[in-house]
Scaffold this motif. Structure first.
Motif, PDB file in Angstrom:
ATOM      1  N   GLY A  40       0.981  -1.289   0.091  1.00  0.00           N
ATOM      2  CA  GLY A  40       0.032  -0.332   0.185  1.00  0.00           C
ATOM      3  C   GLY A  40       0.699   1.119  -0.110  1.00  0.00           C
ATOM      4  O   GLY A  40       2.116   1.192   0.694  1.00  0.00           O
ATOM      5  N   ASP A 238      -2.773   6.421  -5.478  1.00  0.00           N
ATOM      6  CA  ASP A 238      -3.345   6.423  -4.062  1.00  0.00           C
ATOM      7  C   ASP A 238      -5.087   6.381  -4.498  1.00  0.00           C
ATOM      8  O   ASP A 238      -5.832   5.665  -4.188  1.00  0.00           O
ATOM      9  CB  ASP A 238      -3.251   7.724  -3.333  1.00  0.00           C
ATOM     10  CG  ASP A 238      -3.095   9.163  -4.144  1.00  0.00           C
ATOM     11  OD1 ASP A 238      -3.205   8.806  -5.398  1.00  0.00           O
ATOM     12  OD2 ASP A 238      -3.234  10.046  -3.595  1.00  0.00           O
ATOM     13  N   TRP A 241      -5.822   2.603  -5.599  1.00  0.00           N
ATOM     14  CA  TRP A 241      -6.150   2.111  -4.396  1.00  0.00           C
ATOM     15  C   TRP A 241      -7.724   2.204  -3.759  1.00  0.00           C
ATOM     16  O   TRP A 241      -8.287   1.227  -3.678  1.00  0.00           O
ATOM     17  CB  TRP A 241      -5.375   2.556  -3.215  1.00  0.00           C
ATOM     18  CG  TRP A 241      -5.466   2.023  -1.870  1.00  0.00           C
ATOM     19  CD1 TRP A 241      -4.800   0.744  -1.555  1.00  0.00           C
ATOM     20  CD2 TRP A 241      -6.238   2.482  -0.903  1.00  0.00           C
ATOM     21  NE1 TRP A 241      -5.164   0.491  -0.337  1.00  0.00           N
ATOM     22  CE2 TRP A 241      -6.306   1.524   0.286  1.00  0.00           C
ATOM     23  CE3 TRP A 241      -6.804   3.512  -0.773  1.00  0.00           C
ATOM     24  CZ2 TRP A 241      -7.029   1.808   1.285  1.00  0.00           C
ATOM     25  CZ3 TRP A 241      -7.674   3.719   0.728  1.00  0.00           C
ATOM     26  CH2 TRP A 241      -7.539   2.686   1.369  1.00  0.00           C
ATOM     27  N   ALA A 242      -8.064   3.625  -4.035  1.00  0.00           N
ATOM     28  CA  ALA A 242      -9.272   3.896  -3.659  1.00  0.00           C
ATOM     29  C   ALA A 242     -10.519   3.208  -4.600  1.00  0.00           C
ATOM     30  O   ALA A 242     -11.484   2.723  -4.039  1.00  0.00           O
ATOM     31  CB  ALA A 242      -9.558   5.232  -3.395  1.00  0.00           C
ATOM     32  N   ALA A 246     -13.616   1.029  -3.040  1.00  0.00           N
ATOM     33  CA  ALA A 246     -14.334   2.391  -2.780  1.00  0.00           C
ATOM     34  C   ALA A 246     -15.005   3.266  -3.724  1.00  0.00           C
ATOM     35  O   ALA A 246     -15.008   4.721  -3.572  1.00  0.00           O
ATOM     36  CB  ALA A 246     -13.874   3.106  -1.441  1.00  0.00           C
ATOM     37  N   THR A 414      -5.476  -2.334  -2.127  1.00  0.00           N
ATOM     38  CA  THR A 414      -6.866  -2.124  -2.492  1.00  0.00           C
ATOM     39  C   THR A 414      -7.578  -1.701  -1.147  1.00  0.00           C
ATOM     40  O   THR A 414      -6.893  -1.724   0.124  1.00  0.00           O
ATOM     41  CB  THR A 414      -7.729  -3.311  -2.750  1.00  0.00           C
ATOM     42  OG1 THR A 414      -8.007  -4.253  -1.806  1.00  0.00           O
ATOM     43  CG2 THR A 414      -7.137  -4.093  -3.849  1.00  0.00           C
ATOM     44  N   ALA A 415      -8.805  -0.897  -1.354  1.00  0.00           N
ATOM     45  CA  ALA A 415      -9.555  -0.445  -0.328  1.00  0.00           C
ATOM     46  C   ALA A 415     -10.621  -1.655   0.384  1.00  0.00           C
ATOM     47  O   ALA A 415     -11.087  -1.287   1.334  1.00  0.00           O
ATOM     48  CB  ALA A 415     -10.391   0.707  -0.600  1.00  0.00           C
ATOM     49  N   PRO A 417     -11.591  -4.730   2.346  1.00  0.00           N
ATOM     50  CA  PRO A 417     -10.808  -5.040   3.476  1.00  0.00           C
ATOM     51  C   PRO A 417     -11.415  -6.594   3.883  1.00  0.00           C
ATOM     52  O   PRO A 417     -10.740  -7.188   4.705  1.00  0.00           O
ATOM     53  CB  PRO A 417     -11.517  -4.281   4.653  1.00  0.00           C
ATOM     54  CG  PRO A 417     -12.720  -3.862   3.969  1.00  0.00           C
ATOM     55  CD  PRO A 417     -12.727  -4.054   2.520  1.00  0.00           C
ATOM     56  N   TRP A 482     -15.576  -0.711   5.087  1.00  0.00           N
ATOM     57  CA  TRP A 482     -14.083  -0.526   4.644  1.00  0.00           C
ATOM     58  C   TRP A 482     -13.230  -0.766   5.711  1.00  0.00           C
ATOM     59  O   TRP A 482     -11.962  -0.527   5.704  1.00  0.00           O
ATOM     60  CB  TRP A 482     -13.794   0.926   4.150  1.00  0.00           C
ATOM     61  CG  TRP A 482     -14.549   1.012   2.896  1.00  0.00           C
ATOM     62  CD1 TRP A 482     -14.214   0.312   1.680  1.00  0.00           C
ATOM     63  CD2 TRP A 482     -15.546   1.965   2.731  1.00  0.00           C
ATOM     64  NE1 TRP A 482     -15.110   0.582   0.944  1.00  0.00           N
ATOM     65  CE2 TRP A 482     -15.965   1.823   1.093  1.00  0.00           C
ATOM     66  CE3 TRP A 482     -16.337   2.808   3.255  1.00  0.00           C
ATOM     67  CZ2 TRP A 482     -16.917   2.533   0.464  1.00  0.00           C
ATOM     68  CZ3 TRP A 482     -17.308   3.529   2.736  1.00  0.00           C
ATOM     69  CH2 TRP A 482     -17.470   3.461   1.488  1.00  0.00           C
ATOM     70  N   ASN A 485      -9.517   1.107   6.551  1.00  0.00           N
ATOM     71  CA  ASN A 485      -9.174   1.837   5.360  1.00  0.00           C
ATOM     72  C   ASN A 485      -9.926   3.178   5.355  1.00  0.00           C
ATOM     73  O   ASN A 485      -9.788   3.936   4.436  1.00  0.00           O
ATOM     74  CB  ASN A 485      -9.667   0.939   4.188  1.00  0.00           C
ATOM     75  CG  ASN A 485      -8.557  -0.279   4.018  1.00  0.00           C
ATOM     76  OD1 ASN A 485      -7.442  -0.093   4.551  1.00  0.00           O
ATOM     77  ND2 ASN A 485      -8.767  -1.334   3.351  1.00  0.00           N
ATOM     78  N   ARG A 488      -8.031   6.301   5.534  1.00  0.00           N
ATOM     79  CA  ARG A 488      -7.181   6.845   4.458  1.00  0.00           C
ATOM     80  C   ARG A 488      -8.053   7.366   3.122  1.00  0.00           C
ATOM     81  O   ARG A 488      -7.883   8.265   2.181  1.00  0.00           O
ATOM     82  CB  ARG A 488      -6.351   5.791   3.973  1.00  0.00           C
ATOM     83  CG  ARG A 488      -5.357   6.170   2.793  1.00  0.00           C
ATOM     84  CD  ARG A 488      -4.228   4.772   2.395  1.00  0.00           C
ATOM     85  NE  ARG A 488      -3.978   5.249   1.003  1.00  0.00           N
ATOM     86  CZ  ARG A 488      -2.993   4.348   0.283  1.00  0.00           C
ATOM     87  NH1 ARG A 488      -3.284   3.023   0.627  1.00  0.00           N
ATOM     88  NH2 ARG A 488      -2.350   4.788  -0.525  1.00  0.00           N
ATOM     89  N   LEU A 489      -9.218   6.633   3.100  1.00  0.00           N
ATOM     90  CA  LEU A 489     -10.350   6.758   2.162  1.00  0.00           C
ATOM     91  C   LEU A 489     -10.492   8.382   1.918  1.00  0.00           C
ATOM     92  O   LEU A 489     -10.777   9.215   1.128  1.00  0.00           O
ATOM     93  CB  LEU A 489     -11.339   6.185   2.003  1.00  0.00           C
ATOM     94  CG  LEU A 489     -11.318   4.711   1.568  1.00  0.00           C
ATOM     95  CD1 LEU A 489     -12.576   3.815   1.782  1.00  0.00           C
ATOM     96  CD2 LEU A 489     -11.028   4.525  -0.119  1.00  0.00           C
TER      97      LEU A 489
END
Ligand SMILES: Cc1cc2nc3c(=O)[nH]c(=O)nc-3n(C[C@H](O)[C@H](O)[C@H](O)COP(=O)(O)OP(=O)(O)OC[C@H]3O[C@@H](n4cnc5c(N)ncnc54)[C@H](O)[C@@H]3O)c2cc1C
Length: 513
Positions: A40, A238, A241-242, A246, A414-415, A417, A482, A485, A488-489
């Motif tokens: 991540g 980033d 990842w979101a 998400a 990844t977001a 979880p 999530w 996470n 961070r989102l």
């Protein structure tokens, strides 16, 4: 999820024409490669004076005009252009823009911001709370972005955000390639992938979002504009990842998706039916103790109905003998009716689809992830609620997770979880007749109460929920979807959508709000 009991195996051999039309404008730009490892990453270099697209926060854009195929309330096509898959939710948007190219999305987002109009993003229309539509607002619909560019040698597919899952699976199937999708063909590939996306291939190939290695996305830019970003594991990593878990309506409008795809020549598809619920405990308990730990090529679902237990399994690159052998602990219980089909994944997938017009009009689902095997008491809860279900289209749906590939995050993370879950579980109910408005009204209160009580009765045994099957009214939905996470989102949201342009009932708020 869908009622698979009506699947028609005979249709399996009927190949379905897929929307593999190449839209050149959409396909410009390079194809990102895939790295072998990684972890991540943080939020890439936020700068308080600019947004994620690099535009000054206060920058103004030239006045925008709507382009694309535009449908307004006075147009004859408006009712069907507005209606979602779940007819329980009816909305009256001011305008619907069916984008024909990315620039139409840029124009629509800019127009919405400059005119202070609420907006929603839509692809396959299967939002289970009707959140891809909005009264008095603009619906930016990407479902006509149907391009597909497949590079079999590089095992990369770049597709328009308008493909549905059936189109994606059958298009890839023509090349003996596959990526994970959900089970229902009419669901949008975008909506499913951006929220995670699991199905029969999850234990073999990971979540749909794990296969996502790039995206084109239109984000809000400056004070009143929009901008196109190309996102991959190195650029705006980033945001990638979101988007992996998400991305639904939170950060921008995805216009194309790039997947890493895998070879898949054939599958063994097994269906078993036990009449009555007499074998429920033995079937469910056996399944939950072996299927999540079986060969990762095996993806399985158990569906409990009012008067039947159904099992569906897909063994990737498997033979009938191998599938029967692997499933022996389950198929030896009672006297199930068993069928096995061997075929290409595209054909098998097309064959078990149910036409939307044959499905009930209204639906309500409740999502739950399960970490430990259900005790006898929880299985009894399922049996007693189903036996007492208010409609024939009620079920308890599951998808095995366990020791499959979904445990491994892709490069960049990844977001999503819920990787260590044993299985996904979902009470669901459908009622009312399509094309007959109000036909389900008499049952709506009972159906809603039944599913609320059913999911509540299972709460002691579950942990976590699935953002793609949102639980309205659930306390701490952010954590349930999530987990850790979420913080961070919110930071990534603050970077790419600081003005919170993309918002709805359970959207991610920017960290600064
Ligand atoms: C019958 C049925 C079966 C299902 N089976 C499965 C299953 O097997 N596995 C599984 O994982 N899920 C399953 N789902 C859940 C499904 O993944 C979600 O409903 C999904 O979000 C629907 O996507 P859509 O594009 O069809 O819907 P839409 O209503 O168009 O969109 C859903 C959400 O995604 C957002 N969105 C859509 N397109 C974009 C885009 N291009 N950019 C940004 N945001 C976008 C919308 O704003 C909305 O918030 C099922 C749902 C149904 C109704």
């Amino acid at each position: 999820m869908r009622d698979l009991s009506r699947r028609n195996l005979l249709k399996a051999s009927a190949a379905v024409g897929a929307g593999a039309v190449v839209a050149p404008g959409l396909m410009a730009g390079g194809t990102p490669g895939i790295a072998a490892d990684g972890s991540g990453v943080g939020v890439d270099g936020p700068d308080s004076a600019v947004d994620g697209s690099g535009a000054p926060l206060g920058a103004r854009h030239p006045k925008a005009k709507l382009t694309g195929r535009i449908v307004r309330p006075q147009n004859p096509g408006y009712p069907s252009a507005s209606l979602g898959w779940d007819e329980l939710f009816v909305h009256y948007p001011l305008v619907i823009v069916f984008a024909q190219e990315t620039q139409d999305v840029v124009n629509a987002l800019t127009w919405a911001r400059q005119n202070n109009v609420a907006l929603r993003v839509r692809s396959g229309r299967h939002s289970l709370e009707g959140w891809s539509n909005v009264d008095n607002g603009i619906v930016i619909d990407v479902s006509e972005l149907k391009g597909a560019h497949i590079d079999p040698a590089a095992r990369i597919a770049r597709v328009g955000a308008g493909l549905n899952q059936l189109e994606a699976v059958t298009t890839l199937g023509e090349y003996d390639l596959a990526a994970t999708t959900g089970t229902e063909g009419s669901v949008g590939l975008s909506g499913a992938t951006l929220g995670g996306g699991f199905g029969f291939l999850t234990r073999y190939l990971g979540m749909a979002c794990d296969n996502l290695v790039g995206a084109e996305i239109v984000v809000a830019s400056g004070a009143d504009g929009a901008e196109v970003l190309q996102v991959d594991p190195w650029k705006h990593s980033d945001l990638l990842w979101a988007l992996r878990g998400a991305g639904n309506g939170n950060f921008g409008i995805v216009t194309s998706l790039t997947y890493k795809v895998a070879p898949l020549k054939r599958v063994a598809y097994v269906q078993a039916t036990w009449e009555g619920l007499g074998d429920l405990y033995r079937v469910f308990d056996t399944w939950q103790r072996f299927a999540p730990f079986a060969d990762p090529r095996l993806g399985t679902q158990v569906e409990v109905h009012k008067s039947q237990i159904l099992f569906f399994g897909v063994l990737a690159e498997g033979s009938e003998a191998e599938a029967r052998h692997l499933l022996e602990p389950l198929l030896s219980i009672g006297r199930p009716e068993v069928t096995v089909q061997i075929g290409g994944w595209g054909d098998v997938y097309a064959g078990f689809q149910i036409p939307t017009e044959d499905e009930p009009a209204n639906w309500k689902f409740f999502s739950q992830f399960v970490q430990e095997p259900f005790p006898r008491r929880a299985i009894s809860v399922i049996g007693s609620f189903l036996a007492d279900a208010p409609s024939e289209d009620s079920n308890y749906f599951t998808q095995a997770f366990g020791t499959g590939m979904q445990r491994r995050e892709p490069f960049g993370g990844t977001a999503f979880p819920h990787r260590d879950s044993l299985f996904y579980g979902e009470p669901g109910i459908g009622w009312g007749t399509r094309g007959e408005p109000d036909s389900g009204d008499a049952l709506t209160a009972r159906a809603q109460t039944w599913i609320a009580e059913f999911s509540q009765a299972l709460r002691p045994y579950v942990d976590g929920a699935y953002v793609n099957v949102p639980n309205i009214g659930m306390a701490e939905w952010e954590k349930a979807y999530w987990g850790h996470n979420f913080a961070r989102l919110r930071k990534i949201k603050a970077k790419y959508d600081p003005h919170n342009v993309f918002q709805y009932e359970q959207s991610v708020p920017p960290a600064t709000c």
